[in-house]
Enzyme design. Structure first.
Site, PDB file in Angstrom:
ATOM      1  N   HIS A 163     -30.863 -25.757 -12.541  1.00  0.00           N
ATOM      2  CA  HIS A 163     -31.116 -26.714 -11.433  1.00  0.00           C
ATOM      3  C   HIS A 163     -32.462 -27.429 -11.612  1.00  0.00           C
ATOM      4  O   HIS A 163     -33.067 -27.838 -10.625  1.00  0.00           O
ATOM      5  CB  HIS A 163     -31.096 -26.026 -10.064  1.00  0.00           C
ATOM      6  CG  HIS A 163     -29.939 -25.101  -9.860  1.00  0.00           C
ATOM      7  ND1 HIS A 163     -28.746 -25.510  -9.321  1.00  0.00           N
ATOM      8  CD2 HIS A 163     -29.790 -23.781 -10.149  1.00  0.00           C
ATOM      9  CE1 HIS A 163     -27.907 -24.482  -9.270  1.00  0.00           C
ATOM     10  NE2 HIS A 163     -28.518 -23.422  -9.773  1.00  0.00           N
ATOM     11  N   SER A 284     -46.250 -51.067 -21.215  1.00  0.00           N
ATOM     12  CA  SER A 284     -45.895 -51.938 -20.104  1.00  0.00           C
ATOM     13  C   SER A 284     -46.739 -53.201 -20.200  1.00  0.00           C
ATOM     14  O   SER A 284     -47.900 -53.147 -20.612  1.00  0.00           O
ATOM     15  CB  SER A 284     -46.166 -51.214 -18.786  1.00  0.00           C
ATOM     16  OG  SER A 284     -46.411 -52.150 -17.760  1.00  0.00           O
ATOM     17  N   LYS A 290     -49.378 -47.181 -19.342  1.00  0.00           N
ATOM     18  CA  LYS A 290     -47.989 -46.734 -19.484  1.00  0.00           C
ATOM     19  C   LYS A 290     -47.543 -46.573 -20.930  1.00  0.00           C
ATOM     20  O   LYS A 290     -47.943 -47.324 -21.810  1.00  0.00           O
ATOM     21  CB  LYS A 290     -47.034 -47.729 -18.814  1.00  0.00           C
ATOM     22  CG  LYS A 290     -47.048 -47.696 -17.311  1.00  0.00           C
ATOM     23  CD  LYS A 290     -46.436 -46.442 -16.717  1.00  0.00           C
ATOM     24  CE  LYS A 290     -44.925 -46.410 -16.793  1.00  0.00           C
ATOM     25  NZ  LYS A 290     -44.294 -47.456 -15.988  1.00  0.00           N
ATOM     26  N   GLU A 297     -34.345 -43.611 -23.176  1.00  0.00           N
ATOM     27  CA  GLU A 297     -33.573 -44.192 -22.071  1.00  0.00           C
ATOM     28  C   GLU A 297     -32.377 -44.984 -22.605  1.00  0.00           C
ATOM     29  O   GLU A 297     -31.295 -44.972 -22.018  1.00  0.00           O
ATOM     30  CB  GLU A 297     -34.472 -45.106 -21.236  1.00  0.00           C
ATOM     31  CG  GLU A 297     -35.495 -44.318 -20.441  1.00  0.00           C
ATOM     32  CD  GLU A 297     -36.555 -45.216 -19.814  1.00  0.00           C
ATOM     33  OE1 GLU A 297     -36.810 -45.079 -18.621  1.00  0.00           O
ATOM     34  OE2 GLU A 297     -37.129 -46.069 -20.520  1.00  0.00           O
TER      35      GLU A 297
END
Ligand code: ARG
Length: 447
Positions: A163, A284, A290, A297
């Site tokens: 979980h 970024s 960033k 992804e």
């Protein structure tokens, strides 16, 4: 469209009075996609024409002229000196039309005892066999990187999760070993798929076979297939080899997606378990600090697309009567896209995992912070005090609560504290409260 093109179709237009409408040409053409099969198409034709000669169906001199012409077409395509034409629909007719230009009418003998139905199925299976071998190699490279990481992190303690909550201490080797096992099964599935589809459709012709005395075993072995497809209607109608390939790709893509998801989570500041290399991340344009895990992804996103391709193909096939239907023409675009995506995802994952740094201290610190040895404590109560597990679970819960109230870890509780919950506890309990002791007490050999 030129006037020449406006005459009826030169490959099949004998009974047609007018040329196909431009819209018909557009919806019918698959050349932009299936030109990728030019090598397999020529390979298939070379084997077919050789067999026609060997079985005395055409003259040896025709076999020579056709084979030579086919090799010239191949050279032209490879030299980028070939004009693919939509009005010739597909790769099969583009090649045959050019062959006719080069060697004249004798080119027409190539299609004796053959149809585009068995031709396309043969080309596609040939392509798929090569592509599966290429995927197996890419999976193997990924496995090799994982293996290195597994060896490197045999002793790296980390929290195991259920979980996404800290569950029990494990080693990173065990964690990576789980991925390696899944990827290993993907490889087995690819091999299974290859074995089952290793049959040659050639000789099925349109659907019913042919009255010419062809030798299907010869073409099958010439092309490296294990055997011919037994039933001629099955040979041209079935695409379960495509569905099986896409299912196999989908399962593999889902594994990569789950792994990528972990890298995304692990590379956050909050987790800080890994640092992905600069070469597999992006910055970024507005936030200078960033470092985004874009490759991971995109692997995660691509899995959705690959499964989508499986779904497309399943639905295309769902209502098709036997045998060939033009709906099936789209099988190639769907499969090529899924293959290209999976291949890229495999290479991206190999690159990402191979170049990332693992923050072993952070993994250990989290393991020590999350009461991850509670199950080992309960097991100690069962083993040493012969307590039923359900009661041991309850007692452990009380001890965890005490540690939580004291804002300390389990191994920082005093013996007296623990004895106030269960009098039978003695100092040997500390052996299993440390994460190293807990990990040592379990078997992690089979990673
Ligand atoms: N381009 C077609 C395909 O990919 C080749 C087979 C055409 N067969 C036919 N009967 N029209 O499916």
């Amino acid at each position: 469209m030129s006037n020449a093109q406006k005459t009826s179709h030169k490959m099949w237009g004998g009974r047609f009075e007018s040329a196909p409408d431009d819209i018909m040409v557009e919806i019918n053409a698959s050349i932009d996609v299936d030109k990728r099969l030019y090598g397999q198409d020529i390979q298939g034709s070379l084997a077919h024409v050789k067999m026609l000669g060997a079985c005395d169906i055409i003259e040896k001199s025709d076999v020579e002229a056709i084979s030579k012409g086919l090799l010239q077409v191949k050279d032209e395509i490879e030299a980028d000196d070939f004009v693919f034409k939509a009005e010739l629909e597909d790769i099969h007719m583009n090649i045959e039309a050019r062959l006719t230009e080069i060697i004249g009418d004798v080119a027409g003998k190539l299609h004796t005892a053959r149809s585009r139905n068995d031709q396309v199925a043969t080309d596609f299976r040939l392509w798929m066999k090569q592509s599966i071998v290429a995927l197996i190699e890419e999976v193997s490279s990924f496995e090799a990187i994982l293996k290195t990481k597994i060896q490197e992190h045999e002793m790296t303690i980390m929290p195991g999760f259920t979980h996404l909550q800290i569950a029990q201490p494990v080693t990173l080797a065990l964690h990576f070993g789980a991925w390696s096992s899944m990827i290993g099964r993907d490889k087995m599935r690819l091999r299974d798929c290859l074995e089952r589809m290793d049959e040659c459709p050639l000789g099925a012709a349109a659907l019913a076979g042919t009255s010419f005395p062809i030798d299907r075993d010869m073409t099958a072995s010439e092309l490296g297939f294990a055997r011919p497809v037994a039933n001629t209607m099955d040979a041209v109608a079935s695409r379960d080899f495509v569905l099986e390939f896409l299912s196999t790709c989908s399962i593999c893509a889902i594994h990569l997606s789950r792994f990528a998801e972990e890298l995304i989570i692990w590379s956050t500041v909050q987790f800080n378990y890994v640092r992905l290399s600069d070469s597999f991340t992006t910055g970024s344009s507005i936030m200078p600090q960033k470092k985004n895990p874009d490759a991971a992804e995109l692997v995660r996103g691509s899995s959705g697309k690959i499964v989508g391709h499986l779904t497309q193909m399943l639905i295309i096939m769902k209502g098709l009567p036997l045998t060939y239907n033009k709906d099936m023409q789209d099988d190639k675009e769907i499969t090529f896209q899924a293959y290209d995506m999976l291949s890229l995802c495999l290479r991206a994952m190999t690159g990402m995992v191979g170049s990332m740094d693992v923050h072993v201290e952070q993994m250990r610190a989290d393991t020590e912070n999350g009461f991850s040895t509670a199950t080992d404590l309960a097991d100690w109560l069962v083993r040493t005090l012969k307590m039923p597990f359900r009661r041991a679970h309850h007692v452990t819960g009380q001890i965890v609560k005490m540690a939580e109230n004291n804002r300390c870890q389990l191994d920082a509780l005093s013996l007296a504290d623990m004895q106030s919950v269960e009098a039978g506890i003695d100092e040997t309990i500390y052996d299993c409260l440390t994460v190293d002791g807990a990990v040592r007490s379990r078997l992690f050999k089979d990673v």
